[in-house]
Design a protein around this motif. Structure first.
Motif, PDB file in Angstrom:
ATOM      1  N   GLY A  13      60.716   2.586  30.847  1.00 51.28           N
ATOM      2  CA  GLY A  13      60.770   3.898  30.219  1.00 51.28           C
ATOM      3  C   GLY A  13      61.027   3.863  28.723  1.00 51.28           C
ATOM      4  O   GLY A  13      61.348   4.890  28.127  1.00 51.28           O
ATOM      5  N   ILE A  14      60.857   2.699  28.105  1.00 52.21           N
ATOM      6  CA  ILE A  14      61.050   2.568  26.659  1.00 52.21           C
ATOM      7  C   ILE A  14      60.033   3.454  25.936  1.00 52.21           C
ATOM      8  O   ILE A  14      58.951   3.702  26.463  1.00 52.21           O
ATOM      9  N   ASN A  15      60.405   3.958  24.764  1.00 50.64           N
ATOM     10  CA  ASN A  15      59.430   4.769  24.030  1.00 50.64           C
ATOM     11  C   ASN A  15      58.587   3.881  23.112  1.00 50.64           C
ATOM     12  O   ASN A  15      58.922   2.718  22.866  1.00 50.64           O
ATOM     13  N   LEU A  34      46.224  -1.805  28.011  1.00 55.37           N
ATOM     14  CA  LEU A  34      46.975  -2.079  29.238  1.00 55.37           C
ATOM     15  C   LEU A  34      46.880  -0.907  30.216  1.00 55.37           C
ATOM     16  O   LEU A  34      46.848  -1.107  31.434  1.00 55.37           O
ATOM     17  N   GLN A  35      46.822   0.296  29.687  1.00 61.78           N
ATOM     18  CA  GLN A  35      46.653   1.477  30.541  1.00 61.78           C
ATOM     19  C   GLN A  35      45.252   1.479  31.150  1.00 61.78           C
ATOM     20  O   GLN A  35      45.081   1.818  32.327  1.00 61.78           O
ATOM     21  N   ALA A  36      44.262   1.058  30.384  1.00 67.96           N
ATOM     22  CA  ALA A  36      42.872   1.040  30.871  1.00 67.96           C
ATOM     23  C   ALA A  36      42.696   0.087  32.056  1.00 67.96           C
ATOM     24  O   ALA A  36      41.890   0.349  32.943  1.00 67.96           O
ATOM     25  N   VAL A  37      43.461  -1.014  32.091  1.00 68.35           N
ATOM     26  CA  VAL A  37      43.355  -1.943  33.229  1.00 68.35           C
ATOM     27  C   VAL A  37      44.351  -1.611  34.340  1.00 68.35           C
ATOM     28  O   VAL A  37      44.419  -2.309  35.347  1.00 68.35           O
ATOM     29  N   GLY A  38      45.139  -0.549  34.131  1.00 69.07           N
ATOM     30  CA  GLY A  38      46.028  -0.077  35.181  1.00 69.07           C
ATOM     31  C   GLY A  38      47.384  -0.754  35.231  1.00 69.07           C
ATOM     32  O   GLY A  38      48.080  -0.669  36.241  1.00 69.07           O
ATOM     33  N   PHE A  39      47.806  -1.406  34.138  1.00 70.32           N
ATOM     34  CA  PHE A  39      49.092  -2.106  34.122  1.00 70.32           C
ATOM     35  C   PHE A  39      50.228  -1.245  33.581  1.00 70.32           C
ATOM     36  O   PHE A  39      51.387  -1.513  33.852  1.00 70.32           O
ATOM     37  N   VAL A  40      49.893  -0.230  32.794  1.00 67.44           N
ATOM     38  CA  VAL A  40      50.904   0.596  32.125  1.00 67.44           C
ATOM     39  C   VAL A  40      50.533   2.056  32.309  1.00 67.44           C
ATOM     40  O   VAL A  40      49.357   2.416  32.321  1.00 67.44           O
ATOM     41  N   GLU A  41      51.570   2.887  32.449  1.00 70.80           N
ATOM     42  CA  GLU A  41      51.336   4.332  32.435  1.00 70.80           C
ATOM     43  C   GLU A  41      52.257   4.960  31.398  1.00 70.80           C
ATOM     44  O   GLU A  41      53.348   4.450  31.125  1.00 70.80           O
ATOM     45  N   ARG A  42      51.770   6.032  30.835  1.00 67.71           N
ATOM     46  CA  ARG A  42      52.539   6.781  29.850  1.00 67.71           C
ATOM     47  C   ARG A  42      52.973   8.085  30.481  1.00 67.71           C
ATOM     48  O   ARG A  42      52.194   8.729  31.178  1.00 67.71           O
ATOM     49  N   THR A  43      54.206   8.475  30.184  1.00 70.13           N
ATOM     50  CA  THR A  43      54.701   9.769  30.641  1.00 70.13           C
ATOM     51  C   THR A  43      55.387  10.473  29.473  1.00 70.13           C
ATOM     52  O   THR A  43      55.907   9.818  28.572  1.00 70.13           O
ATOM     53  N   VAL A  44      55.382  11.761  29.513  1.00 72.08           N
ATOM     54  CA  VAL A  44      56.066  12.544  28.485  1.00 72.08           C
ATOM     55  C   VAL A  44      57.557  12.537  28.826  1.00 72.08           C
ATOM     56  O   VAL A  44      57.950  12.713  29.979  1.00 72.08           O
ATOM     57  N   SER A  45      58.376  12.346  27.819  1.00 71.39           N
ATOM     58  CA  SER A  45      59.824  12.318  27.998  1.00 71.39           C
ATOM     59  C   SER A  45      60.326  13.661  28.519  1.00 71.39           C
ATOM     60  O   SER A  45      59.821  14.714  28.120  1.00 71.39           O
ATOM     61  N   ALA A  46      61.332  13.610  29.362  1.00 73.51           N
ATOM     62  CA  ALA A  46      61.930  14.837  29.883  1.00 73.51           C
ATOM     63  C   ALA A  46      62.714  15.572  28.801  1.00 73.51           C
ATOM     64  O   ALA A  46      62.917  16.776  28.891  1.00 73.51           O
ATOM     65  N   THR A  47      63.129  14.847  27.754  1.00 71.22           N
ATOM     66  CA  THR A  47      63.946  15.473  26.713  1.00 71.22           C
ATOM     67  C   THR A  47      63.161  15.900  25.481  1.00 71.22           C
ATOM     68  O   THR A  47      63.627  16.736  24.719  1.00 71.22           O
TER      69      THR A  47
END
Length: 160
Positions: free
Chosen positions: A52-54, A76-89
């Motif tokens: 969850g590091i920014n 890395l996201q294109a090969v499915g290794f990483v996903e990005r999420t919007v911070s809850a804060t």
């Protein structure tokens, strides 16, 4: 390359350790069928330990710029290794996470690397393996302590 002194100096040990690291890179290269570059692997290893590091913090860890780090993460996201999420804060902050596929990739990579290492270690005399293990454990403990201290110092200077 043999160090004969009973109390080797740190510079001698550093030289041999550097050579060992280079040989490890060659061995690991033989074990790799990685669809990821060395820089991308560094990202995966960091994300594995800092879930969850920014993006900005990741860029700092890589000593890189946020745009360059973002491009690494794009691949890395294109090969499915990483996903990005919007911070809850903060909606402006993006958090990075390893996916199950990314974790499986790292597990497989480590297994292949260890197989290459075992092939070398099996050829070493048992006493030398014991000495190596003892030295590596001490090295890992000291290096981890130093990295932890460096991280705390960086955090203290950024918040001061």
């Amino acid at each position: 390359m043999t160090v004969t002194a009973s109390r080797p100096r740190p510079d001698e040990v550093a030289r041999v350790t550097s050579t060992a690291a280079e040989l490890l890179e060659v061995l690991w290269g033989r074990a790799s069928t990685a669809p990821a570059s060395v820089s991308q692997l560094r990202v995966l290893f960091i994300l594995e330990h800092h879930e969850g590091i920014n993006l900005r913090t990741l860029a700092g860890s890589l000593a890189s710029t946020p745009p360059s780090t973002s491009r690494l993460c794009d691949r890395l996201q294109a090969v499915g290794f990483v996903e990005r999420t919007v911070s809850a804060t903060s909606r402006r902050e993006v958090r990075l996470h390893l996916t199950k596929r990314g974790r499986a990739f790292l597990d497989d990579l480590r297994e292949r690397r260890e197989r290459e290492l075992r092939a070398v270690l099996e050829q070493m005399p048992a006493a030398k393996r014991t000495a190596l293990l003892s030295g590596l454990e001490a090295f890992c403990e000291t290096a981890a302590s130093r990295l932890h201290h460096d991280t705390e110092t960086e955090t203290d200077t950024r918040t001061a």
